[in-house]
Design an enzyme around this catalytic site. Structure first.
Site, short mmCIF file in Angstrom:
data_model
loop_
_atom_site.label_atom_id
_atom_site.label_comp_id
_atom_site.label_asym_id
_atom_site.label_seq_id
_atom_site.Cartn_x
_atom_site.Cartn_y
_atom_site.Cartn_z
N ARG A 325 102.12 16.60 -25.04
CA ARG A 325 103.04 17.67 -24.63
C ARG A 325 102.92 17.94 -23.12
O ARG A 325 103.92 18.16 -22.44
CB ARG A 325 102.74 18.94 -25.41
N THR A 331 110.75 21.55 -21.74
CA THR A 331 111.99 21.11 -22.39
C THR A 331 113.12 20.94 -21.38
O THR A 331 113.89 19.99 -21.45
CB THR A 331 112.41 22.13 -23.47
N ARG A 342 109.68 14.24 -18.44
CA ARG A 342 111.00 14.89 -18.35
C ARG A 342 111.41 15.18 -16.91
O ARG A 342 112.60 15.18 -16.61
CB ARG A 342 110.99 16.18 -19.18
N ASN A 352 116.64 14.94 -22.55
CA ASN A 352 115.42 15.18 -21.77
C ASN A 352 114.36 14.11 -22.00
O ASN A 352 113.16 14.37 -21.99
CB ASN A 352 114.87 16.58 -22.05
N HIS A 355 110.91 13.30 -27.14
CA HIS A 355 110.48 14.42 -27.99
C HIS A 355 109.02 14.21 -28.35
O HIS A 355 108.55 13.08 -28.47
CB HIS A 355 111.31 14.46 -29.28
#
Length: 375
Positions: A325, A331, A342, A352, A355
């Site tokens: 992450r 996001t 991203r 983006n 995931h």
């Protein structure tokens, strides 16, 4: 020219050295072949024996044939001489003259040192004057001819279930370490053109020091995409309401000769937020599948594979959720920290780049939906 199915196996050593992303980037950007399949293998001794037998039957320089067989025995067996993981990634490619294109134009010759192919950059071959091989690293394995390709593909298919799939129990961790497995999906916009983008994203993920233990090409059907993103739909109702109020204020300010109080706009937004959330949710599903859910007339079509392509990967290691992450970034690409996936490859909130699961609970749920759950 006839369409062919061909394959590449990324060697265990390439995975250990985190060269996977760079190799995939080369494979996707050279040759104009379509990536149509991906699967992890931890080869059994029986598979290795039979694969080596296909190499013995190939038309190849004797010293190279000997080097390949020795290398496969050294690295591809579970109990290998180096004590390393024998994970390998199978990638399937389809296209005209695919076997020759992969071998000559993309993978390249192992005994020619020039960085225009996969082996030219990631492979090594040092031979003595007497023909003795001093050092050998092929980076990937692939077939040398059509007949060998058929034999090796058949062998890979035969062992797909017994030797392949999710390899969560292959990596040996230190005593006391508690590894996690998380899901990452490289999104459709990265596959719209033949480019190194997917490989570059994998290369950034490799900074985490985590291990790839699962791989799969996804062409999500509408039904699965809706299940996958259903939690997002619930969030969209309230999350998008402020934006809806702003749009109402802008569009209705010229429609009336009197001002509309915020309380009125808020009530109108309450009436529209479900409809707005459904519309935005359908856009997400269409983006991930290539199919607009509202266009489906026959409900049976909801279970048919979509036209959009993704690459799903499982990463395993200590604090895997957090690490992936962090490397992925926020996001919204505009708010993502520099050097994250991203910030470099994202376009907007939906496109983006990738995931990643945000908790172990969601990782399990999402893995089951995409078919990367073997427990």
């Amino acid at each position: 020219m006839k369409e062919e199915l061909a394959y590449v196996l990324i060697t265990p050593y390439s995975l250990i050295k985190s060269r996977t992303g760079g190799i995939i980037g080369r494979l996707l950007s050279l040759g104009n072949l379509e990536l149509v399949g991906a699967r992890m293998y931890a080869p059994s001794d029986e598979f290795v024996d039979r694969y080596c037998a296909t190499i013995k039957a190939q038309d190849m320089k004797p010293q190279l044939k000997e080097a390949f067989i020795k290398y496969i025995n050294d690295y591809f067996r579970k109990d290998n001489r180096y004590g390393t993981s024998n994970r390998t990634v199978l990638l399937l490619f389809e296209g005209p003259d695919a076997v020759r294109v992969l071998k000559d134009d993309v993978v390249g010759s192992i005994d020619r040192l020039k960085g225009d192919t996969v082996r030219g950059t990631y492979g090594d071959y040092i031979g003595g004057e007497d023909g003795h091989v001093e050092y050998f690293e092929p980076a990937v394995l692939t077939a040398t001819d059509i007949e060998t390709n058929k034999k090796q593909l058949a062998l890979l298919a035969e062992y797909a279930q017994s030797d392949g799939g999710v390899l969560e129990h292959v990596i040996k961790f230190k005593e006391g370490e508690k590894p996690e497995t998380t899901l990452a999906i490289i999104k459709p916009e990265n596959f719209l053109k033949h480019s190194s983008r997917p490989g570059n994203i994998i290369d950034i993920f490799s900074r985490s020091g985590l291990y790839i233990v699962g791989a799969k090409i996804l062409r999500m059907d509408v039904a699965r995409a809706e299940r996958f993103y259903w939690p997002v739909r619930e969030v969209l109702r309230e999350k998008l309401k402020p934006k809806l109020v702003r749009r109402l204020r802008e569009s209705m300010s010229t429609a009336f000769s009197f001002p509309l109080e915020d309380a009125i706009l808020d009530r109108i937004a309450d009436e529209l937020k479900d409809k707005n959330a459904e519309y935005e949710f359908n856009k997400i599903v269409e983006y991930m599948t290539g199919i607009n859910p509202s266009s489906i007339k026959d409900q049976r079509d909801r279970d048919k594979p979509g036209t959009a392509k993704c690459l799903a990967l499982l990463y395993q290691g200590v604090r895997a959720i957090e690490k992936i992450r962090n490397i992925l970034g926020a996001t919204d690409p505009e708010k993502a920290a520099g050097a994250t996936v991203r910030s470099i490859y994202g376009y907007d909130l939906m496109r983006n780049a990738a995931h990643a699961s945000d908790s172990l609970e969601f990782a399990e749920r999402e893995r089951k939906i995409v078919g990367l759950w073997d427990q």
